[in-house]
Design a protein around this motif. Structure first.
Motif, PDB file in Angstrom:
ATOM      1  N   UNK A   6    -155.089 -21.695 -30.215  1.00  0.00           N
ATOM      2  CA  UNK A   6    -155.590 -22.810 -31.019  1.00  0.00           C
ATOM      3  C   UNK A   6    -155.865 -22.324 -32.435  1.00  0.00           C
ATOM      4  N   UNK A   7    -155.625 -23.185 -33.409  1.00  0.00           N
ATOM      5  CA  UNK A   7    -155.916 -22.779 -34.793  1.00  0.00           C
ATOM      6  C   UNK A   7    -157.413 -22.558 -34.990  1.00  0.00           C
ATOM      7  N   UNK A   8    -157.720 -21.651 -35.878  1.00  0.00           N
ATOM      8  CA  UNK A   8    -159.107 -21.325 -36.216  1.00  0.00           C
ATOM      9  C   UNK A   8    -159.340 -21.707 -37.668  1.00  0.00           C
ATOM     10  N   UNK A  28    -152.880 -22.262 -44.108  1.00  0.00           N
ATOM     11  CA  UNK A  28    -153.212 -23.178 -45.184  1.00  0.00           C
ATOM     12  C   UNK A  28    -154.693 -23.128 -45.526  1.00  0.00           C
ATOM     13  N   UNK A  29    -155.075 -23.999 -46.464  1.00  0.00           N
ATOM     14  CA  UNK A  29    -156.467 -24.022 -46.917  1.00  0.00           C
ATOM     15  C   UNK A  29    -156.790 -25.363 -47.560  1.00  0.00           C
ATOM     16  N   UNK A  30    -158.088 -25.633 -47.664  1.00  0.00           N
ATOM     17  CA  UNK A  30    -158.590 -26.725 -48.490  1.00  0.00           C
ATOM     18  C   UNK A  30    -159.647 -26.121 -49.404  1.00  0.00           C
ATOM     19  N   UNK A  58    -156.593 -31.058 -38.743  1.00  0.00           N
ATOM     20  CA  UNK A  58    -157.547 -30.169 -38.067  1.00  0.00           C
ATOM     21  C   UNK A  58    -158.409 -29.456 -39.105  1.00  0.00           C
ATOM     22  N   UNK A  59    -157.763 -28.924 -40.124  1.00  0.00           N
ATOM     23  CA  UNK A  59    -158.453 -28.190 -41.190  1.00  0.00           C
ATOM     24  C   UNK A  59    -159.486 -29.064 -41.889  1.00  0.00           C
ATOM     25  N   UNK A  60    -159.064 -30.228 -42.338  1.00  0.00           N
ATOM     26  CA  UNK A  60    -159.962 -31.090 -43.109  1.00  0.00           C
ATOM     27  C   UNK A  60    -161.099 -31.611 -42.229  1.00  0.00           C
ATOM     28  N   UNK A  61    -160.797 -32.001 -41.004  1.00  0.00           N
ATOM     29  CA  UNK A  61    -161.868 -32.495 -40.133  1.00  0.00           C
ATOM     30  C   UNK A  61    -162.937 -31.435 -39.913  1.00  0.00           C
ATOM     31  N   UNK A  80    -155.331 -35.708 -50.142  1.00  0.00           N
ATOM     32  CA  UNK A  80    -155.277 -35.637 -48.678  1.00  0.00           C
ATOM     33  C   UNK A  80    -156.657 -35.890 -48.073  1.00  0.00           C
ATOM     34  N   UNK A  81    -157.695 -35.292 -48.642  1.00  0.00           N
ATOM     35  CA  UNK A  81    -159.052 -35.501 -48.137  1.00  0.00           C
ATOM     36  C   UNK A  81    -159.448 -36.968 -48.302  1.00  0.00           C
ATOM     37  N   UNK A  82    -159.099 -37.575 -49.437  1.00  0.00           N
ATOM     38  CA  UNK A  82    -159.402 -38.998 -49.662  1.00  0.00           C
ATOM     39  C   UNK A  82    -158.717 -39.861 -48.615  1.00  0.00           C
ATOM     40  N   UNK A  83    -157.455 -39.578 -48.320  1.00  0.00           N
ATOM     41  CA  UNK A  83    -156.704 -40.331 -47.312  1.00  0.00           C
ATOM     42  C   UNK A  83    -157.327 -40.137 -45.924  1.00  0.00           C
ATOM     43  N   UNK A  84    -157.718 -38.922 -45.614  1.00  0.00           N
ATOM     44  CA  UNK A  84    -158.354 -38.622 -44.336  1.00  0.00           C
ATOM     45  C   UNK A  84    -159.641 -39.437 -44.180  1.00  0.00           C
TER      46      UNK A  84
END
Length: 112
Positions: A6-8, A28-30, A58-61, A80-84
């Protein structure tokens, strides 16, 4: 054949970003900057080699969950965060709008 793990997601505070790792490899990153109790997210990126796996979500959540648990508010400059956030109203109570003042502050913060 081994199954992928699973991604961390981890917060790398010194680099002002959350990173997502798949099998120990950065996928990746935010990126963010902190301001007066707010975490201003301004860029999200997933490496092309990991595209199409839902890793950005997954990352943004997880980044937003961590931000909430850190008693910070979310400012979604990153598209992307705004859309999420539009699709996940469970974060509405901790989200602030993007204002011209925040954009000006962010530009100055990133120039340092």
């Amino acid at each position: 054949m081994t199954q992928p793990s699973d991604p961390i997601v981890r917060n790398v505070d010194a680099r002002h970003r959350y990173e997502i790792l798949v099998d120990g490899v950065s996928a990746g990153f935010t990126a963010y900057r902190d301001r007066d109790g707010q975490r201003v997210f301004f860029h999200t990126e997933i490496d092309d080699a990991f595209a199409g796996r839902g890793l950005a979500s997954v990352l943004v959540e997880q980044a937003l969950d961590h931000t909430r648990s850190s008693d910070r508010r979310i400012v979604p400059v990153c598209p992307y965060v705004a859309k999420f956030l539009k699709k996940h109203d469970e974060f509405a109570d901790v989200s602030d709008p993007v204002t011209p003042e925040i954009l000006q502050w962010l530009e100055a913060a990133l120039a340092r």
